[in-house]
Design an enzyme around this catalytic site. Structure first.
Site, PDB file in Angstrom:
ATOM      1  N   TYR A  27      -6.998  -1.129  -1.791  1.00 33.54           N
ATOM      2  CA  TYR A  27      -8.012  -2.030  -2.345  1.00 33.54           C
ATOM      3  C   TYR A  27      -8.904  -1.243  -3.301  1.00 33.54           C
ATOM      4  CZ  TYR A  27     -11.268  -6.008  -2.344  1.00 33.54           C
ATOM      5  OH  TYR A  27     -12.041  -7.093  -2.701  1.00 33.54           O
ATOM      6  N   GLY A  72       0.832  -1.201   0.000  1.00 37.33           N
ATOM      7  CA  GLY A  72       0.000   0.000   0.000  1.00 37.33           C
ATOM      8  C   GLY A  72       0.862   1.243   0.000  1.00 37.33           C
ATOM      9  N   GLN A  96       5.091  -0.146   7.166  1.00 38.76           N
ATOM     10  CA  GLN A  96       4.836  -1.576   6.934  1.00 38.76           C
ATOM     11  C   GLN A  96       5.746  -2.381   7.861  1.00 38.76           C
ATOM     12  OE1 GLN A  96       3.285  -4.121   5.932  1.00 38.76           O
ATOM     13  NE2 GLN A  96       1.737  -3.409   4.530  1.00 38.76           N
ATOM     14  N   GLY A 100       1.253  -5.201   7.866  1.00 38.99           N
ATOM     15  CA  GLY A 100       0.529  -6.401   7.451  1.00 38.99           C
ATOM     16  C   GLY A 100      -0.972  -6.267   7.534  1.00 38.99           C
ATOM     17  N   CYS A 144      15.549 -17.885   3.851  1.00 32.54           N
ATOM     18  CA  CYS A 144      15.743 -19.281   4.228  1.00 32.54           C
ATOM     19  C   CYS A 144      15.177 -19.481   5.628  1.00 32.54           C
ATOM     20  CB  CYS A 144      17.235 -19.601   4.194  1.00 32.54           C
ATOM     21  SG  CYS A 144      17.675 -21.250   4.664  1.00 32.54           S
ATOM     22  N   GLY A 201       2.023 -10.003  -2.279  1.00 33.15           N
ATOM     23  CA  GLY A 201       1.203 -10.936  -3.054  1.00 33.15           C
ATOM     24  C   GLY A 201       1.899 -11.455  -4.290  1.00 33.15           C
TER      25      GLY A 201
END
Length: 565
Positions: A276, A59, A136, A495, A413, A184
């Site tokens: 969105y 975002g 974020q 998140g 990892c 995503g």
């Protein structure tokens, strides 16, 4: 073009930022060169989603509050001494203070609000006034490595889905999802690595094209029929980026009585204003309305999310393995009257928590040299030090073959408490003896076992009901500071959005020195150990056993741990 306001200069289309490569230093030591390069790497056009606007991913997740702040951070890091620490408040450098050589060189606090005011409305007002920035998780903490950063976690989740629902065999099965942004965008590659095909719905065509260029998605479709034909017409797993709106496509599948094998979503639903696209709106209309009527955008976006979640619930009822992938879309739908929005689980309690109980999570490192060979050598070192984990070796082989580096070469990892410090010390030794061309930085996502409180994601459904207790990430940040991480960050809202999470991050530089080895041994033990501690405290037997095996000193549990066989 530049755009300035009370926020400072947020847009500068003339800038192209890339991290320096090689061994020539701009700063006074590698301990300050490391955060400098990783800050710049976050804004590399091959890494960031909207680098000219300082937006890295998620975002409006930014690396710095504005371009003036970015320039000043760079200036300070170039002059910072090894007994000084820079303080960064929501992307703004606010102070340099005397500390000592084993203290962090940078301490970062992003997006933190007093709980009563911790909502998007209040944050957005402060953001408009230039008083805050949304960090974020790894955007404002300068350790984002592109979509690879979440590929393995997503891969591990899809492997767990296959084991739980399909006897470990994903062949011929497909996943429906939404969102191909910075997070995503990892889904299509992770799905095909795990053996699934995927249709990923994305409303921004440039994002589909970007994932095509970087090898994260295989094909692009403009219609649902075209996408369905693509996944049907192949014997191997294939991923398709479908141009469309998830709130339109998901219900259409319900209407057609087509049920995917797996359903999830990674749109930026955590931020209804910026993340969105409302159903029926064009990208241009949304951009215009954000300037004219924010409340209307939020209202329309949340109504559209409710439509999508109802479709996800319908598909779950029809047999699809349905999971929330941590973007808080269930909460948004619940607020819009979808009373059963939480009937499908989050991915952490459903598939990932047993790993967290052993401190296993998204360990990552980047080569400050810029040379991919440094990463390939560290890949081999991981295999040497962890010889009995074929699943991990398979991941490293697939990663080398299929993952394109974005910006500075890096690797993700998933390893845990028993291995992180060993790996870090080995990497530091490789720098010391010249096997690697320059130092390595080791960090992680804030999505880790002991560094986050997020009741709708990482800490959903904790055994003891402590989902919302956020003391744990605060303790994690304090301990990493005391241990001597090179930089430490404490964020809010990553998140899942404002009011729904608190989380911390750390990065440590392996510069080949003996002092670094001491810091690495402390930090890369303590950091995952807080995750084992947190889960043992909540009552998880796997965590208690891990704590006993790793000889953790947990005062309220020591007597119980001593009795474990």
């Amino acid at each position: 073009m530049t755009q300035s306001s009370a926020q400072g200069t947020r847009l500068d289309t003339q800038r192209t930022i890339r991290a320096p490569r090689g061994t020539q230093l701009r700063a006074k030591s590698w301990l300050t060169e490391a955060p400098l390069r990783m800050l710049m790497n976050n804004l590399d056009p091959d890494v960031a989603e909207h680098p000219h606007a300082l937006v890295v991913y998620g975002g409006i997740g930014r690396a710095a509050r504005n371009w003036e702040c970015f320039d000043k951070i760079v200036e300070v890091l170039e002059r910072l001494e090894d007994d000084q620490t820079l303080l960064v408040q929501s992307g703004k450098p606010v102070g340099v203070f005397p500390t000592h050589k084993n203290a962090p060189r940078v301490l970062i606090a992003n997006s933190n609000l007093v709980p009563h005011w911790a909502n998007w409305e209040h944050f957005n007002e402060l953001d408009k006034q230039g008083l805050m920035m949304y960090g974020q998780m790894t955007a404002g903490s300068w350790i984002y490595i592109g979509s690879q950063g979440i590929v393995q976690g997503t891969y591990e989740t899809f492997v767990a889905v296959a084991k739980k629902h399909f006897n470990g065999d994903a062949k011929g099965r497909w996943v429906l999802t939404g969102g191909l942004g910075g997070m995503g965008g990892a889904q299509p590659l992770a799905a095909t690595m795990a053996g699934f095909s995927m249709i990923a719905v994305e409303c921004d065509e440039s994002r589909i094209d970007y994932r095509l260029r970087t090898g994260y998605v295989d094909k692009k479709a403009n219609t649902l029929d075209e996408a369905l034909a693509m996944i049907a017409d192949t014997d191997r797993p294939i991923s398709v980026g479908l141009l469309g709106n998830a709130a339109d496509i998901f219900p259409e599948l319900v209407k057609r009585n087509i049920t995917p094998d797996v359903v999830t979503d990674q749109t930026s639903a955590h931020d209804p204003l910026n993340g969105y696209l409302p159903l029926g709106w064009s990208m241009e209309k949304a951009a215009q309305m954000r300037q004219q009527n924010e409340a209307e955008v939020v209202k329309a976006a949340k109504a559209s999310m409710a439509i999508q979640v109802r479709a996800m619930l319908d598909l779950q009822t029809r047999g699809a393995a349905t999971l929330d992938y941590g973007n808080n879309i269930r909460q948004m739908a619940l607020e819009e009257g979808v009373a059963n929005a939480f009937d499908f689980p989050g991915f952490v309690p459903a598939y990932i928590r047993p790993l967290f109980c052993e401190g296993i999570g998204p360990f990552r490192w980047a080569a400050l040299s810029g040379d991919p060979e440094d990463i390939y050598k560290t890949d081999q070192k991981v295999k040497e030090l962890i010889p009995d984990n074929p699943h991990l070796h398979n991941w490293l082989d697939m990663a080398r073959e299929r993952i394109h580096f974005q910006g500075l070469p890096a690797r993700i990892c998933w390893v845990g408490l028993k291995d992180r410090a060993r790996l870090g010390l080995a990497f530091n030794e490789m720098v010391k003896n010249g096997e690697l061309k320059a130092p390595i930085v080791i960090g992680r996502d804030h999505l880790d076992s002991g560094s986050v409180a997020s009741p709708n994601r990482e800490t959903e459904g904790m055994l003891d009901g402590s989902d919302a207790v956020s003391d744990w990430p605060l303790l994690n940040a304090l301990l990493n500071t005391a241990g001597g991480a090179t930089w430490v960050s404490l964020h809010h809202g990553g998140g899942v959005g404002m009011g729904f999470s608190q989380h911390s991050g750390m990065v440590i530089c392996c510069d080949g020195s003996d002092d670094a080895a001491e810091r690495i041994a402390r930090v890369l033990h303590n950091d995952p150990a807080t995750g084992v501690m947190r889960h043992a405290d909540a009552g998880y037997e796997i965590a208690k056993r891990c704590a006993q095996q790793q000889k953790l000193d947990l005062p309220m549990l020591n007597a119980e741990l001593a009795k474990l066989k």
